[in-house]
Design a protein around this motif. Structure first.
Motif, PDB file in Angstrom:
ATOM      1  N   TRP A   9       2.622   0.966  -8.730  1.00  0.00           N
ATOM      2  CA  TRP A   9       3.750   0.153  -8.098  1.00  0.00           C
ATOM      3  C   TRP A   9       4.079   1.121  -6.888  1.00  0.00           C
ATOM      4  N   GLN A  11       5.265  -1.387  -3.512  1.00  0.00           N
ATOM      5  CA  GLN A  11       6.146  -2.224  -3.118  1.00  0.00           C
ATOM      6  C   GLN A  11       5.513  -3.742  -3.542  1.00  0.00           C
ATOM      7  N   ASN A  37       5.819   0.358 -12.752  1.00  0.00           N
ATOM      8  CA  ASN A  37       7.026   1.012 -12.734  1.00  0.00           C
ATOM      9  C   ASN A  37       8.068  -0.242 -13.245  1.00  0.00           C
ATOM     10  N   LYS A  39      10.287  -1.352 -11.678  1.00  0.00           N
ATOM     11  CA  LYS A  39      10.835  -2.201 -10.591  1.00  0.00           C
ATOM     12  C   LYS A  39      10.002  -3.509 -10.283  1.00  0.00           C
TER      13      LYS A  39
END
Length: 337
Positions: A9, A11, A37, A39
């Protein structure tokens, strides 16, 4: 089938979206794990089992590789699918500690040669151009696809609405786009969707050219389909792409596209809808192309409708089926060894 995807990861951009969409679609009928991740969690459905994993760790550290091997033993996947060469290296080195070899698939998302991509048992390229840089033991082509979501009209009030989508990085050519827009002879409003390291630099360029009222850096949005559907034109100014997800999304949702003459853009869009980004006069060429499109907009929309008629070739369902067939073939061949 039990499938492990790995995602380093950074973005939420093109590679991340391909991986997430594949995981979500495959999890409808298969057991899917994603090593990535935390996220990424908001983008996954509940069926995908996310395991928080740090791909920044030293891929040559025996303890890290051993611990990763123990994780794979616990999952016991039929196949591992890597979306980055560093991930692929980790999964390859980890197998030193495994008694049973797990076949590895790698997707080559960009036309860049990575020597250690050769560790993959099967390499999958996303475009004919990218296939030339896919150097696994065996290599095939599976084009990217997107999941269709019914768009909503955002009711933009401007005369001619333009959208560009992508990471704010040099390779996306947004500086060329902004300078070209400064030279066109019609009124417009441009929204650039995305985040990245060049955000401040691009904003400064917009300010210097006094285009603040005409060009907006919108940032990340979760409803790109709505923006595409609500705009008159999408511009792709990249210097390099595998098979741009932004282009495929534009085929599904947009009214017209003009793109740089790279990858297979000309094959998909035709001569009239591309421009030469690598020409020293690329700013002038893009400005001229945009003036032409604005002047002959109805013709361009009709021309683009012929492209949109082929959109089902780029569905997430077709893409997923192709990947699953490739997995199954690789698994069977691995059993036979």
């Amino acid at each position: 089938m039990k499938i492990v995807h790995t995602l380093h990861w950074i973005q939420f951009a093109g590679t991340e979206k391909v991986c997430v969409d594949l995981c979500n679609e495959m999890s409808k009928e298969h057991q899917v794990y994603l090593l990535s991740n935390e996220k990424v969690r908001p983008y996954l459905n509940d069926q995908v089992q996310l395991i928080d994993f740090d791909f920044e760790k030293n891929r040559y550290n025996p303890l890290f590789l051993y611990q990763t091997a123990q994780l794979l033993k616990e999952i016991s996947p039929d196949i591992i699918h890597c979306h980055n060469t560093k991930e692929l290296e980790i999964m390859k080195y980890t197998q030193i500690f495994l008694s049973k070899k797990i076949p590895i698939v790698g997707t080559r998302h960009n036309p860049i040669l990575k020597k250690k991509f050769a560790y993959a048992d099967l390499g999958i390229a996303v475009s004919p151009e990218t296939l030339d840089y896919t150097n696994a033991k065996k290599n095939i082509l599976i084009t990217n696809g997107v999941k269709y979501q019914s768009p909503s009209d955002l009711n933009f009030q401007n005369n001619f609405n333009i959208i560009a989508v992508g990471r704010l990085a040099k390779v996306k050519g947004f500086d060329v786009l902004i300078r070209a827009l400064n030279e066109v002879n019609f009124n417009f409003k441009v929204r650039i969707i995305g985040e990245g390291e060049l955000k401040e630099e691009l904003q400064q360029l917009i300010t210097t050219l006094k285009l603040e009222n005409k060009i907006e850096l919108v940032g990340f949005v979760s409803n790109v389909n709505d923006y595409l559907y609500s705009s008159d034109l999408q511009i792709i100014s990249s210097h390099e792409e595998g098979l741009s997800l932004a282009l495929i999304e534009g085929i599904f949702y947009g009214k017209a596209i003009v793109a740089s003459d790279i990858a297979n853009h000309k094959a998909l869009l035709g001569e009239r809808l591309v421009f030469d980004i690598e020409n020293v006069d690329n700013i002038k060429l893009l400005a001229e192309k945009l003036n032409e499109i604005y002047t002959h907009y109805d013709e361009i929309v009709e021309l683009f409708n012929d492209v949109k008629a082929k959109k089902d070739n780029f569905s997430i369902e077709k893409m997923t089926t192709s990947y699953l067939d490739a997995y199954q073939d690789l698994i069977e061949k691995n059993k036979a060894v």
